[in-house]
Scaffold this active site. Structure first.
Site, mmCIF file in Angstrom:
data_model
loop_
_atom_site.group_PDB
_atom_site.id
_atom_site.type_symbol
_atom_site.label_atom_id
_atom_site.label_comp_id
_atom_site.label_asym_id
_atom_site.label_seq_id
_atom_site.Cartn_x
_atom_site.Cartn_y
_atom_site.Cartn_z
ATOM 1 N N GLU A 267 -7.421 -8.020 13.532
ATOM 2 C CA GLU A 267 -8.024 -8.232 12.203
ATOM 3 C C GLU A 267 -7.758 -9.661 11.747
ATOM 4 O O GLU A 267 -6.598 -10.050 11.573
ATOM 5 C CB GLU A 267 -7.443 -7.246 11.188
ATOM 6 C CG GLU A 267 -7.735 -5.790 11.519
ATOM 7 C CD GLU A 267 -6.977 -4.803 10.652
ATOM 8 O OE1 GLU A 267 -7.300 -3.596 10.716
ATOM 9 O OE2 GLU A 267 -6.052 -5.229 9.916
ATOM 10 N N ASP B 122 -3.702 -8.520 3.309
ATOM 11 C CA ASP B 122 -5.077 -8.704 3.777
ATOM 12 C C ASP B 122 -5.709 -9.729 2.856
ATOM 13 O O ASP B 122 -5.751 -9.521 1.628
ATOM 14 C CB ASP B 122 -5.861 -7.393 3.699
ATOM 15 C CG ASP B 122 -5.328 -6.340 4.656
ATOM 16 O OD1 ASP B 122 -4.599 -6.689 5.602
ATOM 17 O OD2 ASP B 122 -5.657 -5.153 4.451
ATOM 18 N N HIS C 101 1.645 -2.047 5.740
ATOM 19 C CA HIS C 101 1.441 -2.415 4.336
ATOM 20 C C HIS C 101 2.407 -1.671 3.415
ATOM 21 O O HIS C 101 2.781 -2.179 2.357
ATOM 22 C CB HIS C 101 0.007 -2.095 3.914
ATOM 23 C CG HIS C 101 -0.998 -3.114 4.346
ATOM 24 N ND1 HIS C 101 -1.241 -4.274 3.649
ATOM 25 C CD2 HIS C 101 -1.846 -3.140 5.409
ATOM 26 C CE1 HIS C 101 -2.193 -4.971 4.246
ATOM 27 N NE2 HIS C 101 -2.574 -4.302 5.326
ATOM 28 N N HIS D 31 -5.446 -9.946 8.420
ATOM 29 C CA HIS D 31 -4.183 -9.217 8.290
ATOM 30 C C HIS D 31 -2.998 -10.035 8.808
ATOM 31 O O HIS D 31 -2.992 -10.459 9.966
ATOM 32 C CB HIS D 31 -4.290 -7.901 9.061
ATOM 33 C CG HIS D 31 -3.068 -7.036 8.984
ATOM 34 N ND1 HIS D 31 -3.087 -5.785 8.410
ATOM 35 C CD2 HIS D 31 -1.796 -7.222 9.424
ATOM 36 C CE1 HIS D 31 -1.882 -5.233 8.496
ATOM 37 N NE2 HIS D 31 -1.079 -6.108 9.108
ATOM 38 N N ARG E 129 0.858 -1.195 0.000
ATOM 39 C CA ARG E 129 0.000 0.000 0.000
ATOM 40 C C ARG E 129 0.895 1.246 0.000
ATOM 41 O O ARG E 129 1.666 1.452 0.931
ATOM 42 C CB ARG E 129 -0.887 0.007 1.238
ATOM 43 C CG ARG E 129 -1.828 1.199 1.364
ATOM 44 C CD ARG E 129 -2.578 1.135 2.704
ATOM 45 N NE ARG E 129 -3.275 -0.123 2.878
ATOM 46 C CZ ARG E 129 -3.768 -0.561 4.036
ATOM 47 N NH1 ARG E 129 -3.613 0.172 5.140
ATOM 48 N NH2 ARG E 129 -4.387 -1.722 4.114
#
Length: 222
Positions: free
Chosen positions: A201, A143, A136, A204, A91
């Site tokens: 999460e 994810d 990320h 993740h 990301r």
């Protein structure tokens, strides 16, 4: 002349879809051609409700180390007629900046009922859902979920991807036995193949001994 012009257009179109990645990064489908991809931040189907800065193509980029580990996961799941589906991986920092900017606009709550119905937007920073840096951006976090290869449907994990709330915690008990088993299947196979889970999460994971532990990249997903 026409054939030359066509070739130039073709080569230009290829250049728009790909880029020379930094050393140590790969396009995941070059390592795992069978992986399913639904890059949520390239679409409107995310907690903001619009495409996120830095996502120019529906492709997954990871560090090479991460990709090789994911390949082992994919091969192991295939024996059960299952496979991986990736929602996000590398990301760019500009995407994280987009999240931060959005979080400060308190009246922009387009996707609240779907993604954060119980959390006040003003609390997203304090409760850790939004931060100015993301693992990320180092390229080794992913994810993901598991899909049935016959139906191509996602296994029921008890909450949607990117849901802001305790329902997304891997240890959350307010879900069915089957949903808990699906979460543990994903968690156990990822840990077995070299990933650390994130406690808040279920989707993740980050590769252990990541190659760029202190570097936050900003090249686009393209």
């Amino acid at each position: 002349m026409k054939s030359i012009s066509f070739l130039l257009v073709f080569l230009f179109s290829i250049s728009l879809k790909a880029q020379e990645l930094p050393k140590g990064f790969v396009y995941l489908d070059n390592i795992i051609p069978t992986v399913k991809v639904e890059l949520r931040y390239f679409s409107n189907n995310n907690f903001i409700g619009k495409p996120i800065d830095g996502y120019r193509s529906n492709c997954i980029i990871t560090t090479t180390t991460t990709a090789k580990a994911l390949k082992k996961v994919q091969e192991e799941l295939a024996d059960k007629n299952l496979g991986l589906k990736i929602f996000d991986a590398y990301r760019p920092q500009k995407a994280v900046n987009h999240f931060v900017k959005w979080a400060k606009v308190l009246d922009d709550t387009l996707m609240k009922q779907t993604y954060y119905p119980k959390v006040r937007k003003s609390k997203l920073f304090k409760q850790g859902y939004i931060a100015s840096r993301s693992g990320h951006s180092r390229g080794s976090s992913v994810d993901l979920t598991i899909v049935n290869l016959e139906t191509e449907k996602e296994l029921d994990m008890g909450s949607i991807y990117d849901f802001f709330g305790s329902e997304s915690h891997p240890s959350y008990t307010g879900i069915t036995k089957d949903q808990q088993e699906n979460r543990m299947l994903l968690r156990n196979i990822m840990i077995k193949n070299g990933f650390n889970p994130y406690k808040n999460e279920w989707w993740h994971f980050t590769i252990r001994n990541e190659p760029f532990p202190k570097t936050y990249f900003n090249f686009e997903v393209n």
